[in-house]
Design an enzyme around this catalytic site. Structure first.
Site, PDB file in Angstrom:
ATOM      1  CG  HIS A  67     -36.729  -0.158 116.349  1.00 33.84           C
ATOM      2  ND1 HIS A  67     -37.975   0.622 116.227  1.00 33.84           N
ATOM      3  CD2 HIS A  67     -35.708  -0.007 117.141  1.00 33.84           C
ATOM      4  CE1 HIS A  67     -37.517   1.589 117.030  1.00 33.84           C
ATOM      5  NE2 HIS A  67     -36.324   1.275 117.742  1.00 33.84           N
ATOM      6  CE  LYS A  72     -45.331   4.118 127.392  1.00 30.65           C
ATOM      7  NZ  LYS A  72     -46.743   4.613 127.097  1.00 30.65           N
ATOM      8  CE  LYS A  96     -41.683  12.550 121.059  1.00 31.07           C
ATOM      9  NZ  LYS A  96     -42.797  13.178 121.367  1.00 31.07           N
ATOM     10  CE  LYS A 108     -49.149  11.034 119.885  1.00 26.85           C
ATOM     11  NZ  LYS A 108     -48.014  11.311 120.888  1.00 26.85           N
ATOM     12  CB  SER A 365     -44.467   6.646 129.725  1.00 33.55           C
ATOM     13  OG  SER A 365     -45.727   7.693 129.703  1.00 33.55           O
TER      14      SER A 365
HETATM   15  P1  NAD Z   1     -53.822  19.402 126.368  1.00 29.87           P
HETATM   16  O1  NAD Z   1     -54.875  19.031 125.643  1.00 29.87           O
HETATM   17  O2  NAD Z   1     -53.384  19.231 127.744  1.00 29.87           O
HETATM   18  O3  NAD Z   1     -53.583  20.887 126.191  1.00 29.87           O
HETATM   19  C1  NAD Z   1     -53.543  21.365 124.748  1.00 29.87           C
HETATM   20  C2  NAD Z   1     -53.743  22.883 125.069  1.00 29.87           C
HETATM   21  O4  NAD Z   1     -53.724  23.643 123.713  1.00 29.87           O
HETATM   22  C3  NAD Z   1     -55.125  23.217 125.537  1.00 29.87           C
HETATM   23  O5  NAD Z   1     -55.324  24.180 126.686  1.00 29.87           O
HETATM   24  C4  NAD Z   1     -55.930  23.719 124.284  1.00 29.87           C
HETATM   25  O6  NAD Z   1     -56.917  24.924 124.572  1.00 29.87           O
HETATM   26  C5  NAD Z   1     -54.730  24.478 123.675  1.00 29.87           C
HETATM   27  N1  NAD Z   1     -55.139  24.642 122.536  1.00 29.87           N
HETATM   28  C6  NAD Z   1     -55.710  23.889 121.604  1.00 29.87           C
HETATM   29  N2  NAD Z   1     -55.759  24.422 120.130  1.00 29.87           N
HETATM   30  C7  NAD Z   1     -55.036  25.521 120.203  1.00 29.87           C
HETATM   31  C8  NAD Z   1     -54.862  26.553 119.291  1.00 29.87           C
HETATM   32  N3  NAD Z   1     -55.127  26.620 118.017  1.00 29.87           N
HETATM   33  N4  NAD Z   1     -54.203  27.622 119.754  1.00 29.87           N
HETATM   34  C9  NAD Z   1     -53.557  27.693 121.063  1.00 29.87           C
HETATM   35  N5  NAD Z   1     -53.949  26.795 121.846  1.00 29.87           N
HETATM   36  C10 NAD Z   1     -54.672  25.849 121.545  1.00 29.87           C
HETATM   37  O7  NAD Z   1     -52.331  18.729 125.487  1.00 29.87           O
HETATM   38  P2  NAD Z   1     -51.057  18.370 125.993  1.00 29.87           P
HETATM   39  O8  NAD Z   1     -51.036  17.032 126.458  1.00 29.87           O
HETATM   40  O9  NAD Z   1     -50.531  19.575 126.733  1.00 29.87           O
HETATM   41  O10 NAD Z   1     -50.423  18.401 124.678  1.00 29.87           O
HETATM   42  C11 NAD Z   1     -49.923  19.480 123.740  1.00 29.87           C
HETATM   43  C12 NAD Z   1     -48.776  18.818 122.755  1.00 29.87           C
HETATM   44  O11 NAD Z   1     -47.797  18.320 123.460  1.00 29.87           O
HETATM   45  C13 NAD Z   1     -49.412  18.191 121.880  1.00 29.87           C
HETATM   46  O12 NAD Z   1     -48.767  18.284 120.472  1.00 29.87           O
HETATM   47  C14 NAD Z   1     -48.995  16.631 122.211  1.00 29.87           C
HETATM   48  O13 NAD Z   1     -48.776  15.931 121.040  1.00 29.87           O
HETATM   49  C15 NAD Z   1     -47.568  17.066 122.824  1.00 29.87           C
HETATM   50  N6  NAD Z   1     -46.888  16.028 124.007  1.00 29.87           N
HETATM   51  C16 NAD Z   1     -47.671  15.903 124.951  1.00 29.87           C
HETATM   52  C17 NAD Z   1     -47.553  15.042 125.952  1.00 29.87           C
HETATM   53  C18 NAD Z   1     -47.826  14.566 127.296  1.00 29.87           C
HETATM   54  O14 NAD Z   1     -47.221  13.949 127.872  1.00 29.87           O
HETATM   55  N7  NAD Z   1     -49.201  15.113 127.608  1.00 29.87           N
HETATM   56  C19 NAD Z   1     -46.214  14.236 125.562  1.00 29.87           C
HETATM   57  C20 NAD Z   1     -45.376  14.803 124.622  1.00 29.87           C
HETATM   58  C21 NAD Z   1     -45.923  15.599 123.596  1.00 29.87           C
END
Ligand code: NAD
Length: 477
Positions: A67, A72, A96, A108, A365
């Site tokens: 839309h 993104k 979001k 995604k 972003s």
């Molecule tokens: P990341 O890879 O930097 O960190 C994820 C962390 O979770 C790692 O330290 C990993 O070891 C840990 N992990 C993995 N499996 C696990 C488990 N079973 N139990 C406990 N810890 C576990 O990822 P991120 O970028 O921090 O993303 C984390 C969440 O945030 C995701 O759901 C992602 O979609 C969401 N998110 C991230 C962003 C971003 O800007 N990076 C933005 C919006 C949403």
């Protein structure tokens, strides 16, 4: 992460939450369906020659709603990536972006890979090859589809993707805007790496300014002194834990990682643990006395705020009843399943939903994308002029004070703070704070004013869907 067999999949979970919200709206069934469904998902299987043999990888890029364009959404590198998960995450991106008024549709991507199994050189080959497959189909493009980091990816991968796009589109002057979350020396923006965790902090501050919301959670006071359990000490979890403990007086009592958890009611040292995790790739060995082998059990420990920041489906039918925190902030996408959401609502737990809580990433972003398209850093034109005008005012005040014999003395600290023009990081943080406050206010208005809305998630969906629907209607759909 797969949810218990009795629970719907991640995408079904998101759809059911959507359905609950639209049942309270007056949309035509056709428009409802149009907004709910995922427009397209592209699956690619490609080979990369590694260690003397060809290894085949599977990746996805899903476009939920166009839309607004570009669409993104992050690119995730994890073994569990699958079509259902990517589509659920793309749908959440649509809602979001609408909620925080970032002018994008939802998308995604993901690659089935455990990045820890490969060297940096191998990861570069794989990332560039995946990017090549998406770029040649315009699934990475500054005007059509702009990825960002997600689990398992970060600045490094974004820089490779941007460079790959530039190699394939040498005359596109806006090429660097094809992806966000880049390092600052490769077209990134100050404050993007911390943005999602920073947004979580701003979201919590805003929640504690909402006296009615705080009362609904059965809590009182401000963030100061609250205990927090964090799951996932990656980009989002680490920054959120760091800012909450360093700037808001919170005590981080539990940190859950993939191979166990650390729990200490007196508080954990976030910086030292993060440094250990970065060095050793595990939290094991950091502090034997506080280690809990079955890490997920720590989700059930008493605390004021539970902050899941790892992966989806971790609070589900098997543990929701035992979760004690009165407030959950979904820093990860989809950490609470639809079934768990119902149990928690019944118990009176307040959930600050993912589509709002982790929107700091896409918000900054958006700023990065705008910066790339305008080819100038924020504040470059105004900063010194702003300082000069402030200086003018102070000089005049001092002149008046001397002329009238008033002998006013402005404190050096005030003068320094007042005179300094905002740099890019301050502007980014200000824009992010404003965004988080505005979106919270819209959600809270719905939450507190409608008798048929008893939770923030439904309120968030209502605000977001309303905006997506208006956008489709404006197009004549
Ligand atoms: P990341 O890879 O930097 O960190 C994820 C962390 O979770 C790692 O330290 C990993 O070891 C840990 N992990 C993995 N499996 C696990 C488990 N079973 N139990 C406990 N810890 C576990 O990822 P991120 O970028 O921090 O993303 C984390 C969440 O945030 C995701 O759901 C992602 O979609 C969401 N998110 C991230 C962003 C971003 O800007 N990076 C933005 C919006 C949403």
């Amino acid at each position: 992460m797969s949810q218990p067999a009795s629970e719907p999949s991640f995408r079904e979970s998101v759809d059911q939450m959507f359905n609950r919200a639209v049942s309270l709206m007056d949309l035509s069934p056709g428009l409802e369906e149009k907004i709910r469904v995922c427009n397209a998902t592209y699956t690619v299987r490609f080979g990369v020659r590694l260690r003397g043999e060809i290894k085949t990888f599977t990746g996805y890029r899903s476009v939920h709603s166009e839309h607004m364009e570009p669409v993104k959404g992050g690119i995730r590198f994890a073994l569990g990536v699958n079509q259902d998960e990517v589509e659920a995450l793309a749908a959440l991106m649509t809602y979001k972006c609408a909620l925080v008024e970032a002018p994008f549709g939802g998308s995604k991507g993901g690659l089935c890979i455990d990045p820890r199994e490969y060297s940096a050189q191998e990861m570069e080959l794989i990332t560039r090859r995946f990017a090549y497959e998406l770029i040649k189909r315009d699934l990475i493009n500054p005007a059509q589809n702009v990825p960002a980091p997600d689990m398992g990816t970060g600045e490094r991968e974004m820089a490779w993707i941007a460079d790959q796009f530039k190699r394939m589109n040498t005359t596109d002057i806006n090429g660097v805007a094809c992806v966000t979350g880049k390092p600052t020396n490769a077209g990134g923006i100050q404050g993007r790496t911390e943005a999602t965790g920073r947004g979580v902090q701003y979201a919590l501050r805003e929640f504690f300014r909402d006296a009615e919301g705080v009362k609904k959670a059965g809590m009182s006071g401000t963030l100061d002194g609250k205990t927090v359990i964090v799951q996932g000490l990656g980009n989002v979890g680490y920054h959120a834990a760091k800012f909450l403990s360093e700037e808001d007086g919170c005590t981080i009592t539990g940190i859950i990682e993939r191979d166990g958890a650390l729990y200490d009611p007196n508080g954990l040292d976030v910086e030292s643990l993060r440094a250990w995790l970065m060095k050793h790739g595990t939290i094991v060995g950091f502090s034997d006395s506080n280690l809990v082998e079955d890490g997920a059990k720590v989700l059930e420990e008493p605390c004021d705020i539970l902050l899941p920041a790892a992966l989806e489906g971790v609070i589900n039918l098997s543990n929701a009843e035992r979760v004690q925190a009165p407030l959950i902030i979904e820093a990860a996408n989809g950490p609470v399943t639809v079934g768990a959401d119902e149990i928690l609502r019944r118990k009176g737990t307040v959930i600050i939903p993912d589509m709002y809580a982790n929107a700091g990433g896409v918000t900054v972003s958006y700023f990065e994308w705008v910066k790339n398209l305008s080819h100038i850093r924020f504040g470059r034109m105004q900063r010194r002029q702003e300082e000069a005008r402030h200086q003018l005012l102070l000089d005049e005040l001092e002149r008046l004070s001397t002329d009238k014999g008033l002998n006013w003395q402005l404190s050096p600290n005030f003068k320094e703070k007042y005179l300094r023009g905002a740099d890019e990081l301050e502007l980014v943080r200000s824009g992010l704070d404003d965004t988080m406050r505005a979106a919270y206010s819209q959600m809270a208005t719905v939450w507190h004013s409608r008798d048929d809305v008893d939770d923030l998630r439904t309120a968030a969906y209502l605000v977001a869907i309303e905006k997506v629907a208006a956008s489709y209607q404006a197009k004549g759909l």
